[in-house]
Design an enzyme around this catalytic site. Structure first.
Site, PDB file in Angstrom:
ATOM      1  N   GLY A  10     -20.207 -80.066  40.734  1.00  0.00           N
ATOM      2  CA  GLY A  10     -20.258 -79.071  41.811  1.00  0.00           C
ATOM      3  C   GLY A  10     -21.540 -79.200  42.613  1.00  0.00           C
ATOM      4  O   GLY A  10     -22.334 -80.120  42.416  1.00  0.00           O
ATOM      5  N   ASN A  32     -14.038 -80.500  35.373  1.00  0.00           N
ATOM      6  CA  ASN A  32     -12.592 -80.766  35.512  1.00  0.00           C
ATOM      7  C   ASN A  32     -12.202 -81.028  36.968  1.00  0.00           C
ATOM      8  O   ASN A  32     -11.023 -81.133  37.285  1.00  0.00           O
ATOM      9  CB  ASN A  32     -11.766 -79.613  34.918  1.00  0.00           C
ATOM     10  CG  ASN A  32     -11.919 -78.320  35.703  1.00  0.00           C
ATOM     11  OD1 ASN A  32     -12.682 -78.265  36.664  1.00  0.00           O
ATOM     12  ND2 ASN A  32     -11.203 -77.293  35.292  1.00  0.00           N
ATOM     13  N   GLY A  36     -15.325 -78.912  41.941  1.00  0.00           N
ATOM     14  CA  GLY A  36     -16.349 -79.943  42.134  1.00  0.00           C
ATOM     15  C   GLY A  36     -15.708 -81.217  42.666  1.00  0.00           C
ATOM     16  O   GLY A  36     -14.480 -81.302  42.793  1.00  0.00           O
ATOM     17  N   ALA A 117     -25.649 -70.003  33.882  1.00  0.00           N
ATOM     18  CA  ALA A 117     -25.683 -69.613  35.302  1.00  0.00           C
ATOM     19  C   ALA A 117     -25.004 -68.260  35.458  1.00  0.00           C
ATOM     20  O   ALA A 117     -23.831 -68.108  35.155  1.00  0.00           O
ATOM     21  CB  ALA A 117     -24.942 -70.653  36.137  1.00  0.00           C
ATOM     22  N   TYR A 149     -15.563 -60.903  39.121  1.00  0.00           N
ATOM     23  CA  TYR A 149     -16.546 -61.980  38.981  1.00  0.00           C
ATOM     24  C   TYR A 149     -17.847 -61.433  38.392  1.00  0.00           C
ATOM     25  O   TYR A 149     -18.372 -61.965  37.410  1.00  0.00           O
ATOM     26  CB  TYR A 149     -16.803 -62.650  40.340  1.00  0.00           C
ATOM     27  CG  TYR A 149     -17.857 -63.712  40.270  1.00  0.00           C
ATOM     28  CD1 TYR A 149     -17.631 -64.890  39.588  1.00  0.00           C
ATOM     29  CD2 TYR A 149     -19.107 -63.524  40.864  1.00  0.00           C
ATOM     30  CE1 TYR A 149     -18.613 -65.856  39.497  1.00  0.00           C
ATOM     31  CE2 TYR A 149     -20.087 -64.483  40.791  1.00  0.00           C
ATOM     32  CZ  TYR A 149     -19.845 -65.660  40.099  1.00  0.00           C
ATOM     33  OH  TYR A 149     -20.823 -66.610  40.006  1.00  0.00           O
ATOM     34  N   LYS A 153     -19.396 -62.301  34.717  1.00  0.00           N
ATOM     35  CA  LYS A 153     -20.744 -62.861  34.540  1.00  0.00           C
ATOM     36  C   LYS A 153     -21.612 -61.921  33.710  1.00  0.00           C
ATOM     37  O   LYS A 153     -22.446 -62.359  32.908  1.00  0.00           O
ATOM     38  CB  LYS A 153     -21.380 -63.140  35.906  1.00  0.00           C
ATOM     39  CG  LYS A 153     -20.922 -64.457  36.513  1.00  0.00           C
ATOM     40  CD  LYS A 153     -21.448 -65.617  35.686  1.00  0.00           C
ATOM     41  CE  LYS A 153     -20.745 -66.917  35.937  1.00  0.00           C
ATOM     42  NZ  LYS A 153     -21.043 -67.933  34.920  1.00  0.00           N
TER      43      LYS A 153
END
Ligand code: UDP
Length: 336
Positions: A10, A32, A36, A117, A149, A153
């Site tokens: 990515g 995968n 990216g 991240a 999201y 996270k």
């Protein structure tokens, strides 16, 4: 040092891989290629010490082997981009939560350092600016899929800190603030590549809402410096860090600067959030990081300002994006 980067094909991961190879580390990228691209890594393929594996973070057997032979794991594989999240909520939640759970569980066996991240998105609608690492997370309702999201996270963060506490796993959490730079695609909704590609192709520059919402952009090389510093700094373990830039800017002002710096004739138009995403979409009004914690730890200072970021992204589009064609690109000049 042997470093595994998940999601390394990515945007951020490929720049990180390049910098680590440049300083003599061995890098294995697992990706995968869902968002990216191999184009981001082609130049690294002949490098000694670089390896690319096309597979999923859900492949536990493979992950176990790769983690075991590494000293550090940088976990960047995730579903990112507001458009993608709104369009594919199941994929977002499962990739972010299940993938991280698998990784942490495997790393706990052999205690590799894991850099996770995360995102400034976790601060959600908190209006107390700037965000420090201990600020509250203020998220919206579960009926608004955007928040899945941030929630996924946040759960990743909880889980990483729990593995640190219960099993002594060395973890470091990085909350990225609107990272931008070459190789970032606008396909999943990110604003700067979207504006730059609209400006360069003469299409309307689409500002969502009233344009008075603001962000603080961070250049990818500054982010890479921060990640490398965190890999090397023992005192970072068990902690959360904002990784962000300086210079808050409204989205309308960003659109105007992109137009000016690319000498574009594109009109700037406003679209409602309902039109841009889906009915009832909620945006964050302001997003500004307090980066003093990272600065104190390792003297981190972002070096690239927003005008330079715009120019570097525009230069990348002009030289790399095939669909502009040579002729059109040749006719465009950038303002300095
Ligand atoms: N945005 C916009 N036009 C676009 C894409 C995004 O006005 O074509 C706005 C978006 O609504 C948000 C900001 O730009 O207020 C940053 O969006 P992005 O998706 O890049 O990141 P976010 O900060 O929302 O995660």
């Amino acid at each position: 040092m042997k470093i595994l980067i998940t999601g390394g094909a990515g945007f951020i991961g490929s720049h990180l891989a390049e910098a680590l190879i440049g300083r003599g580390d061995e890098v294995c990228v697992l990706d995968n290629l869902s968002t990216g691209s191999l184009d981001n890594l082609n130049h690294l393929q002949p490098e000694l010490g670089f390896e690319f594996i096309c597979d999923s973070i859900f492949n536990e057997r493979l992950m176990g082997r790769l983690i075991e032979r590494s000293q550090v794991v940088v976990h960047l594989a995730a579903a990112v981009g507001v458009k993608l999240i709104v369009q594919q909520p199941v994929n977002t939640i499962l990739t972010n939560v299940r993938g991280t759970e698998i990784l942490l569980n495997l790393a706990a066996n052999s205690k590799q350092k894991v850099l996770l991240a995360s995102s400034s998105e976790v601060y959600g609608k908190n209006s107390k600016i700037p965000f420090t690492e201990d600020s509250d997370l203020v998220l919206g309702n579960t009926t608004k899929s955007r928040w899945s999201y941030a929630c996924s996270k946040a759960l990743d963060e909880f889980l990483a800190l729990a593995y640190h506490k219960d099993y002594g796993l060395p973890v470091v959490i990085m909350r990225f603030f609107n990272t931008v730079g070459p190789r970032q695609t606008g396909a999943y909704g990110m604003v700067l590549p979207t504006f730059v590609s609209q400006a360069l192709s003469g299409k309307p520059i689409t500002v969502y809402g009233d344009g008075q919402q603001s962000r603080t952009f961070t250049y990818v090389q500054d982010v890479v410096q921060a990640i490398m510093g965190l890999i090397d700094t023992e005192a970072a373990v068990g902690q959360v860090f904002n990784v962000g830039g300086i210079g808050e800017i409204t989205i309308l002002e960003l659109a105007q600067r992109v137009k000016r710096l690319t000498n574009s004739d594109s009109p700037i138009i406003k679209l409602s959030y309902d039109e841009a995403y889906q009915e009832g979409f909620e945006d964050m009004r302001r997003r500004v990081p307090d980066i003093s914690k990272l600065n104190k730890l390792m003297g981190f200072k972002p070096r690239v300002n927003i005008n330079t970021m715009i120019q570097l992204v525009a230069e990348y589009y002009l030289t790399h994006m095939r669909y502009y064609g040579k002729k059109q690109a040749a006719g465009i000049s950038l303002s300095v």
